[in-house]
Design a protein around this motif. Structure first.
Motif, PDB file in Angstrom:
ATOM      1  N   ILE A  38       0.828  -1.208   0.000  1.00  0.00           N
ATOM      2  CA  ILE A  38       0.000   0.000   0.000  1.00  0.00           C
ATOM      3  C   ILE A  38       0.864   1.261   0.000  1.00  0.00           C
ATOM      4  CG2 ILE A  38      -1.689   1.327   1.313  1.00  0.00           C
ATOM      5  CD1 ILE A  38      -2.797  -1.334   2.346  1.00  0.00           C
ATOM      6  N   LEU A  39       1.879   1.294   0.879  1.00  0.00           N
ATOM      7  CA  LEU A  39       2.746   2.471   0.973  1.00  0.00           C
ATOM      8  C   LEU A  39       3.745   2.505  -0.173  1.00  0.00           C
ATOM      9  CD1 LEU A  39       3.592   2.586   4.800  1.00  0.00           C
ATOM     10  CD2 LEU A  39       1.973   4.021   3.548  1.00  0.00           C
ATOM     11  N   PRO A  40       3.942   3.665  -0.811  1.00  0.00           N
ATOM     12  CA  PRO A  40       4.950   3.766  -1.876  1.00  0.00           C
ATOM     13  C   PRO A  40       6.338   3.488  -1.304  1.00  0.00           C
ATOM     14  CG  PRO A  40       3.500   5.689  -1.856  1.00  0.00           C
ATOM     15  CD  PRO A  40       3.233   4.943  -0.593  1.00  0.00           C
ATOM     16  N   GLN A  41       7.064   2.575  -1.928  1.00  0.00           N
ATOM     17  CA  GLN A  41       8.392   2.212  -1.454  1.00  0.00           C
ATOM     18  C   GLN A  41       9.450   3.032  -2.193  1.00  0.00           C
ATOM     19  OE1 GLN A  41       9.010  -0.320   1.182  1.00  0.00           O
ATOM     20  NE2 GLN A  41       6.907   0.437   1.357  1.00  0.00           N
ATOM     21  N   GLN A  42      10.355   3.628  -1.409  1.00  0.00           N
ATOM     22  CA  GLN A  42      11.478   4.404  -1.941  1.00  0.00           C
ATOM     23  C   GLN A  42      11.000   5.537  -2.850  1.00  0.00           C
ATOM     24  OE1 GLN A  42      14.003   1.435  -3.810  1.00  0.00           O
ATOM     25  NE2 GLN A  42      15.043   1.013  -1.889  1.00  0.00           N
ATOM     26  N   ALA A  43       9.863   6.117  -2.511  1.00  0.00           N
ATOM     27  CA  ALA A  43       9.324   7.219  -3.302  1.00  0.00           C
ATOM     28  C   ALA A  43       9.837   8.555  -2.746  1.00  0.00           C
ATOM     29  CB  ALA A  43       7.800   7.193  -3.281  1.00  0.00           C
ATOM     30  N   ALA A  44       9.658   9.602  -3.533  1.00  0.00           N
ATOM     31  CA  ALA A  44      10.087  10.936  -3.111  1.00  0.00           C
ATOM     32  C   ALA A  44       9.196  11.452  -1.976  1.00  0.00           C
ATOM     33  CB  ALA A  44      10.037  11.896  -4.294  1.00  0.00           C
ATOM     34  N   TYR A  45       9.733  12.438  -1.212  1.00  0.00           N
ATOM     35  CA  TYR A  45       9.026  12.996  -0.055  1.00  0.00           C
ATOM     36  C   TYR A  45       7.663  13.546  -0.449  1.00  0.00           C
ATOM     37  CZ  TYR A  45       7.866  16.241   3.716  1.00  0.00           C
ATOM     38  OH  TYR A  45       7.215  16.920   4.706  1.00  0.00           O
ATOM     39  N   LYS A  47       5.723  12.839  -2.941  1.00  0.00           N
ATOM     40  CA  LYS A  47       4.776  11.791  -3.319  1.00  0.00           C
ATOM     41  C   LYS A  47       4.224  11.095  -2.077  1.00  0.00           C
ATOM     42  CE  LYS A  47       4.270   7.689  -6.231  1.00  0.00           C
ATOM     43  NZ  LYS A  47       4.958   6.754  -7.174  1.00  0.00           N
ATOM     44  N   ASN A  48       5.094  10.849  -1.091  1.00  0.00           N
ATOM     45  CA  ASN A  48       4.644  10.202   0.142  1.00  0.00           C
ATOM     46  C   ASN A  48       3.672  11.090   0.917  1.00  0.00           C
ATOM     47  OD1 ASN A  48       6.065   7.764  -0.094  1.00  0.00           O
ATOM     48  ND2 ASN A  48       7.943   8.696   0.661  1.00  0.00           N
ATOM     49  N   ILE A  49       3.978  12.381   0.994  1.00  0.00           N
ATOM     50  CA  ILE A  49       3.103  13.327   1.707  1.00  0.00           C
ATOM     51  C   ILE A  49       1.736  13.391   1.020  1.00  0.00           C
ATOM     52  CG2 ILE A  49       2.736  15.755   2.262  1.00  0.00           C
ATOM     53  CD1 ILE A  49       4.639  14.386   4.156  1.00  0.00           C
ATOM     54  N   GLU A  50       1.757  13.438  -0.299  1.00  0.00           N
ATOM     55  CA  GLU A  50       0.497  13.488  -1.055  1.00  0.00           C
ATOM     56  C   GLU A  50      -0.321  12.226  -0.808  1.00  0.00           C
ATOM     57  OE1 GLU A  50      -1.017  13.790  -5.717  1.00  0.00           O
ATOM     58  OE2 GLU A  50       1.128  13.939  -5.229  1.00  0.00           O
ATOM     59  N   PHE A  51       0.355  11.082  -0.737  1.00  0.00           N
ATOM     60  CA  PHE A  51      -0.338   9.816  -0.493  1.00  0.00           C
ATOM     61  C   PHE A  51      -0.941   9.790   0.909  1.00  0.00           C
ATOM     62  CE2 PHE A  51      -0.269   5.501   1.217  1.00  0.00           C
ATOM     63  CZ  PHE A  51      -1.053   4.836   0.292  1.00  0.00           C
ATOM     64  N   LEU A  52      -0.146  10.189   1.922  1.00  0.00           N
ATOM     65  CA  LEU A  52      -0.619  10.143   3.308  1.00  0.00           C
ATOM     66  C   LEU A  52      -1.716  11.154   3.581  1.00  0.00           C
ATOM     67  CD1 LEU A  52       2.811   9.715   5.157  1.00  0.00           C
ATOM     68  CD2 LEU A  52       1.049   7.968   4.805  1.00  0.00           C
ATOM     69  N   ALA A  53      -1.719  12.253   2.830  1.00  0.00           N
ATOM     70  CA  ALA A  53      -2.738  13.280   3.026  1.00  0.00           C
ATOM     71  C   ALA A  53      -4.140  12.733   2.758  1.00  0.00           C
ATOM     72  CB  ALA A  53      -2.464  14.476   2.117  1.00  0.00           C
ATOM     73  N   VAL A  64       2.577  11.792  10.426  1.00  0.00           N
ATOM     74  CA  VAL A  64       2.499  10.359  10.107  1.00  0.00           C
ATOM     75  C   VAL A  64       3.733   9.935   9.311  1.00  0.00           C
ATOM     76  CG1 VAL A  64       1.185   8.575   8.900  1.00  0.00           C
ATOM     77  CG2 VAL A  64      -0.007  10.395  10.148  1.00  0.00           C
ATOM     78  N   TYR A  65       4.170  10.811   8.406  1.00  0.00           N
ATOM     79  CA  TYR A  65       5.354  10.494   7.594  1.00  0.00           C
ATOM     80  C   TYR A  65       6.587  10.334   8.469  1.00  0.00           C
ATOM     81  CZ  TYR A  65       9.240  11.099   4.359  1.00  0.00           C
ATOM     82  OH  TYR A  65      10.415  10.930   3.666  1.00  0.00           O
ATOM     83  N   LEU A  71      10.280   4.131  11.285  1.00  0.00           N
ATOM     84  CA  LEU A  71      10.071   2.683  11.296  1.00  0.00           C
ATOM     85  C   LEU A  71      10.469   2.027   9.973  1.00  0.00           C
ATOM     86  CD1 LEU A  71       6.580   2.574  13.053  1.00  0.00           C
ATOM     87  CD2 LEU A  71       8.804   2.042  14.078  1.00  0.00           C
ATOM     88  N   ASP A  72      11.020   2.826   9.049  1.00  0.00           N
ATOM     89  CA  ASP A  72      11.489   2.315   7.752  1.00  0.00           C
ATOM     90  C   ASP A  72      10.372   1.715   6.912  1.00  0.00           C
ATOM     91  OD1 ASP A  72      14.138   3.057   7.921  1.00  0.00           O
ATOM     92  OD2 ASP A  72      14.737   1.223   8.941  1.00  0.00           O
TER      93      ASP A  72
END
Length: 488
Positions: A38-45, A47-53, A64-65, A71-72
């Protein structure tokens, strides 16, 4: 009463030999893998923030990020805790196998022995047959049929009720199939070792390499450099499109590996056809245009009368078609040229090199000037009225090839492990430990003598197959005996 084991070694051994531990670890690994999917692996910051939002809102996404990054969870398969889970599962698998293997080995090595007839009749698979023949004839034909089914047959005599003259034939087949489960365990262990090797000794990164440029490093998603130990250079990049539409059909790059100051490999790569050197693999994964780049126009001049010539020019530079007095000057460029269907005007509809076109102003002595557009994807646009041809082959130096760079030293071990697993699964599910006993005994009833053949067997799995096999053995022996009796 057995003395209770209380030393620490026994407690540790029993802990890792527990099937409950196996179930717990498998559940944790499964849940972790779901999260990792589910979580993007090794993605840019960003992209991760946009996903978690989308889950925690824009304000809560950074918090959350930060928790997940500690926790890696954004590089889960290389995290210390995931590796620990794999190690725990490996130790659990080894100890469970060692705990149960001696019992299986003793069972396999236990020689098969004759059975009393009353025990034989309690077996899960049993058959009985009466034939008119001598004891020796019946025994020989059953033995031949039994052996023809692939069994190494042993015999014993006995029977107080028949004067010690009955014969029991017995054998087993597939006893080593009980090791199939351990072969599967070994393959799983090899897969885990390969995964750990890949996680700790390998890497996964990317490299956007412009045409004509070289690099001796790749980059992680976080921007950290990964030394390659050699240099890789992109000679050129090219996208091929389906005819008449702007959908890419194929994209390729020519890569050169330079090691120790000399070229060691040159290869054109494309999707599913990567380049590998010293265990590092370069996959064609993306492409793009370098912002504000100024490239070179690659033109092929094919005069009506004269020799073909290839030239490289920049915008504003001129050339002469060989054997003519026609001079051309590059005046404009469009990365994606189209004609407005309503106004008929030429326009650029994309910043990407989807349909690149170059405008050339031609000047022939005594005939004046005119300007024409030549499209790379449509070579016919370069045919001039007098028969001379100009082919726009490339606008070089403005695109980059996007490479996925990966090193996985455990990959080949994993491939080997899957082959081992295939063998283990075949042995475990399609082979069976079969044991058969066949008693051949003389009988008398109503003043008539005959031979009674009693067969029984057991199988670790697929009892129906054993039933068919016993039926086949007795049927073949019966037909042979009856045929011999008729001949007599």
């Amino acid at each position: 009463m057995e003395k209770e084991k209380t030393n620490i070694f026994d407690r540790i051994w029993n802990f890792f030999a527990s099937v409950k531990l196996t179930i717990v670890i498998l559940i944790i690994l499964a849940l972790s893998s779901i999260i990792g999917t589910i979580l993007p692996q090794q993605a840019a910051y960003d992209k991760n923030i946009e996903f978690l939002a989308g889950f925690s809102g824009v304000e809560g996404a950074p918090t959350v990020y930060n928790l997940l990054i500690k926790l890696d969870f954004f590089d889960m398969y290389h995290s210390w805790w995931f590796i620990v889970l794999l190690v725990l599962f490996s130790v659990n698998l080894i100890i469970c196998s060692l705990e149960r293997f001696p019992k299986t080995l003793r069972f396999v090595n236990t020689p098969l022995k004759p059975l009393e007839e009353k025990v034989l009749k309690t077996l899960p698979v049993k058959k009985e047959l009466n034939v008119r023949a001598s004891l020796n004839t019946a025994k020989d034909e059953v033995l031949n049929s039994f052996s023809a089914s692939g069994y190494t047959v042993f015999s014993a005599t006995g029977g107080e009720e028949t004067g010690g003259n009955y014969v029991q034939l017995y054998s087993q087949k597939g006893k080593f199939s009980r090791f199939g489960l351990y072969i599967v365990h070994l393959s799983i262990l090899l897969i885990l070792i390969g995964a750990i090797m890949g996680a700790r000794l390998g890497f996964s990164g990317y490299l956007n390499l412009p045409e004509g440029e070289a690099s001796d490093v790749a980059y992680t998603s976080g921007g950290k450099t990964i030394p390659l130990g050699f240099t890789v250079k992109c000679n050129w990049y090219n996208t091929e499109y389906y005819s008449g539409i702007d959908t890419p059909q194929d994209f390729r790059s020519e890569l050169v590996v330079i090691d120790g100051g000399r070229e060691v490999i040159k290869k054109v790569i494309e999707v599913n056809n990567p380049l590998t050197y010293k265990g590092i693999t370069f996959y064609q994964s993306s492409y793009g245009v370098i912002p504000d780049a100024v490239g070179k126009f690659m033109l092929k001049l094919i005069p009506k009368n004269g020799e073909e010539k290839t030239i490289e020019l920049k915008i504003g530079e001129s050339f002469t078609i060989p054997g003519t007095n026609i001079m051309g000057t590059i005046v404009k460029f469009s990365p994606a040229l189209t004609r407005d269907p309503q106004t008929g005007a030429l326009a650029t509809y994309s910043d990407s090199l989807v349909n690149p076109a170059v405008a050339i102003e031609f000047d022939e002595t005594g005939k004046g000037k005119f300007t024409g557009w030549i499209l790379k994807r449509y070579p016919e646009t370069g045919i001039m009225p007098d028969g001379n041809r100009i082919i726009f082959t490339d606008y070089w130096g403005v695109e980059y090839t996007g490479l996925q760079v990966a090193k996985d030293p455990g990959k080949w071990l994993i491939y080997f492990a899957f082959a081992v697993m295939t063998i283990g699964l075949y042995v475990a599910f399609f082979m069976s430990h079969k044991k058969i006993w066949i008693t051949v005994a003389p009988e008398t009833s109503g003043g008539k003598s005959f031979v009674r053949i009693t067969a029984g067997g057991s199988a670790g799995k697929n009892k129906l197959s054993l039933d068919r096999e016993l039926e086949k053995i007795l049927s073949k022996a019966s037909h042979t005996i009856e045929g011999g009796a008729k001949n007599e």
